[in-house]
Design an enzyme around this catalytic site. Structure first.
Site, short mmCIF file in Angstrom:
data_model
loop_
_atom_site.label_atom_id
_atom_site.label_comp_id
_atom_site.label_asym_id
_atom_site.label_seq_id
_atom_site.Cartn_x
_atom_site.Cartn_y
_atom_site.Cartn_z
CG PHE A 1 -2.39 -1.78 0.91
CD1 PHE A 1 -3.09 -1.34 0.12
CD2 PHE A 1 -1.93 -2.33 2.62
CE1 PHE A 1 -4.19 -2.23 0.47
CE2 PHE A 1 -2.44 -3.13 2.31
CZ PHE A 1 -3.84 -2.90 0.97
CG LEU A 2 5.42 0.62 0.55
CD1 LEU A 2 6.37 0.48 -0.14
CD2 LEU A 2 4.92 1.21 1.86
CD GLU B 1 5.61 6.19 -7.64
OE1 GLU B 1 5.91 6.76 -8.08
OE2 GLU B 1 4.93 5.49 -8.44
CB CYS C 1 -0.92 2.48 -8.02
SG CYS C 1 0.44 1.65 -7.29
C1 UDX Z 1 -1.01 4.97 -4.77
C2 UDX Z 1 -1.80 4.52 -3.58
O1 UDX Z 1 -2.23 5.84 -2.42
C3 UDX Z 1 -0.91 3.97 -2.89
O2 UDX Z 1 -1.44 3.35 -1.49
C4 UDX Z 1 -0.92 2.51 -3.44
O3 UDX Z 1 -0.32 2.05 -2.97
C5 UDX Z 1 -0.38 2.99 -4.53
O4 UDX Z 1 -0.77 4.10 -5.34
P1 UDX Z 1 0.68 6.87 -5.23
O5 UDX Z 1 0.44 6.12 -6.98
O6 UDX Z 1 1.73 7.05 -4.85
O7 UDX Z 1 0.10 5.89 -4.26
O8 UDX Z 1 0.61 8.19 -5.36
P2 UDX Z 1 -1.11 8.28 -4.55
O9 UDX Z 1 -0.19 9.88 -3.72
O10 UDX Z 1 -2.17 7.63 -3.87
O11 UDX Z 1 -1.69 9.37 -5.30
C6 UDX Z 1 -2.01 9.05 -6.61
C7 UDX Z 1 -2.53 10.10 -7.76
O12 UDX Z 1 -4.04 11.09 -7.38
C8 UDX Z 1 -1.66 11.32 -7.68
O13 UDX Z 1 -1.88 11.61 -9.26
C9 UDX Z 1 -2.11 12.27 -7.31
O14 UDX Z 1 -1.81 13.41 -7.77
C10 UDX Z 1 -3.78 12.45 -6.86
N1 UDX Z 1 -4.86 12.91 -5.77
C11 UDX Z 1 -4.42 12.54 -4.56
C12 UDX Z 1 -5.56 13.81 -6.03
O15 UDX Z 1 -5.67 14.28 -7.69
N2 UDX Z 1 -6.09 14.56 -5.25
C13 UDX Z 1 -5.79 13.85 -3.13
O16 UDX Z 1 -6.63 14.18 -2.94
C14 UDX Z 1 -4.90 12.40 -3.56
#
Ligand code: UDX
Length: 456
Positions: A165-166, A168, A271
């Site tokens: 669930f990490l 990045e 992801c």
């Molecule tokens: C995600 C999951 O959070 C993590 O648990 C899983 O293991 C891998 O996928 P990650 O891909 O690192 O992690 O990014 P995350 O921080 O979840 O953001 C994903 C996308 O959503 C980004 O483009 C971010 O900018 C966007 N986002 C996030 C929004 O647009 N609004 C938010 O409120 C939060």
């Protein structure tokens, strides 16, 4: 970072083999070594292996380099290209390779089956293979059949699920501060898995299919939350409400929660886009139309077009307009550009005739051809720009000298899609701020008439 939890240790360390030194594998290998395990990280790319063996990290991930260096030094972490060496002493192998979407959105598990086969063929003892990659329910069982078929008769292979669930840019912190660890094990005798993590960590032990689905459902729900926030922000600009305040009010309800309610240019990364498609594909495989997830994906797919259209309206067309774009990585704090909404938007703007000049402090384009210019300074990007778009939430974008930017730009319009700038500061510089959920619409006036009608 909460370094207190970084001192967590397992009571009975294992010899482990982690396959794949990408974002997930490298973090898992270094953090498991930090917990006390002896970890061999198997990676096919020999250049990467020699870099990593010297403590050099090919990705940007806060805190990871220090962990790799420390655990190389204490010999609990090693890197190799040789599967026999990696699996020689390990009874548990963690599979951390990619499960990218195929052209039709279905998950491609071929890297996973290849990685497992390689380990099984190189092993002379029983193996427990733990799938950390995101996979549809039923995958561990299918992989177990494939691996058992590959293995010599005397070798027993069990496949378990332990989804990762990490996030990045927060991966090390997340590893040592887990909300939950999900272990999917159908075979009660596999007690070695109970030694993977400290026993006082929040562990949910369940069957393999449930474990596999927890990961898909979590990422699908996060994607749904973001698409809801994006739609709500659009509604706010139409009705003349302030999305920031509305979303803060909504998120203050503990049943809803304030995280993942930030409007933006859409969700990206390796992801969320992949996993919501995988989640929908799982539904299709069992004749279930997962409509909520499908709608969230549709909102996200249309996002770049919708935003480009609004920019076009404000600038009076895009043809031959110069647009400065701040941000290329899929979110702030990472160099990763996979499925980056910023790049998606740039492509739409270029397609519509604009010239795009982009700046990002760290983004790694991985040698991919891009249809726009990239420069090394935000102040170079904005020179003679008709409009400025901020598309990635890097902290530094809020701290730029907007007085100077206003002098360098030809136009006055700033489209801040990630709420990093201050309207007063921009106003003082003579710039117009267009944020999400404020100020894009003229329809808010007509709503008053509709409300009058509804009130009469
Ligand atoms: C995600 C999951 O959070 C993590 O648990 C899983 O293991 C891998 O996928 P990650 O891909 O690192 O992690 O990014 P995350 O921080 O979840 O953001 C994903 C996308 O959503 C980004 O483009 C971010 O900018 C966007 N986002 C996030 C929004 O647009 N609004 C938010 O409120 C939060």
């Amino acid at each position: 970072m909460n370094s207190g939890l970084k001192s967590a240790q397992v009571s009975e360390p294992l010899s482990l083999c982690v396959v794949g030194a990408g974002y997930v594998g490298l973090t898992a290998a270094a953090c498991l070594a930090q917990l006390g395990h002896f970890v061999y990280c198997l990676e096919a790319d020999s250049e990467k292996v020699s870099l990593l063996s010297q403590g050099e990290i090919p990705i940007y991930e806060p805190g990871l380099k220090e962990l790799v260096e420390a655990n190389l030094a204490n010999q609990r972490l090693k890197f190799t290209c040789d599967p026999s060496q990696a699996i020689e002493n390990a009874t548990v192998g963690l599979l951390c390779v990619g499960t990218p979407p195929r052209f039709d959105g279905d998950p491609d598990l071929s890297q996973l089956s290849q990685a497992g086969r390689t380990l099984v063929q190189s092993s002379d003892h029983d193996l427990i293979l733990v799938v950390k990659s995101t996979v549809p329910p039923g995958s561990c069982e299918a992989l177990e059949l494939i691996f058992q078929d590959t293995a010599e008769d005397r070798i027993r292979v069990n496949v378990c699920s332990n989804p990762e669930f990490l996030r990045e840019s927060h991966a090390v912190w997340d590893f040592f501060n887990p909300d939950r660890i999900v272990l999917g094990v159908d075979e009660p005798s596999l007690v070695a898995l109970d030694r993977l993590y400290p026993s006082d960590w929040p562990i949910i032990k369940t069957d393999r299919r449930s474990a596999e689905l927890v990961k898909y459902a979590s990422n699908a729900f996060l994607a749904i939350k973001i698409s809801f926030a994006n739609e709500l922000a659009d509604l706010c600009s139409k009705v003349g409400a302030n999305a920031e305040v509305v979303l803060a009010g909504v998120g203050a309800d503990q049943r809803i929660g304030s995280q993942f309610l930030k409007p933006g240019p859409g969700y990206g990364g390796s992801c969320l886009p992949k996993d919501i498609s995988g989640f929908i594909a799982v539904g299709e495989a069992v004749n279930l139309d997962l409509q909520v997830a499908s709608a969230a994906r549709k909102v996200n797919t249309q996002r770049s077009e919708d935003i480009a259209q609004r920019i076009e309206t404000v600038l009076g067309g895009l043809s031959n307009k110069k647009i400065a774009l701040l941000g290329l990585s899929f979110k702030g704090g990472t160099d990763d550009t996979r499925y980056s909404p910023a790049i998606g938007l740039a492509e739409v703007l270029v397609e519509a005739g604009a010239e795009v000049v982009a700046y990002d402090p760290l983004a790694n384009i991985f040698g991919k051809p891009i249809p726009f210019f990239r420069v090394e300074s935000p102040y170079v990007a904005v020179e003679d720009a008709d409009g400025l778009v901020i598309a990635t939430d890097w902290e530094e974008f809020g701290k730029l000298d907007y007085q100077y930017i206003a002098k360098l730009m030809r136009g006055y319009d700033v489209f801040d899609l990630v709420s990093k700038t201050d309207s007063i500061k921009l106003g003082e510089a003579g710039l117009n701020l267009y944020g999400l959920g404020k100020g894009f619409s003229i329809e808010s006036h007509s709503l008053l008439w509709t409300s009058l009608l509804w009130a009469m």
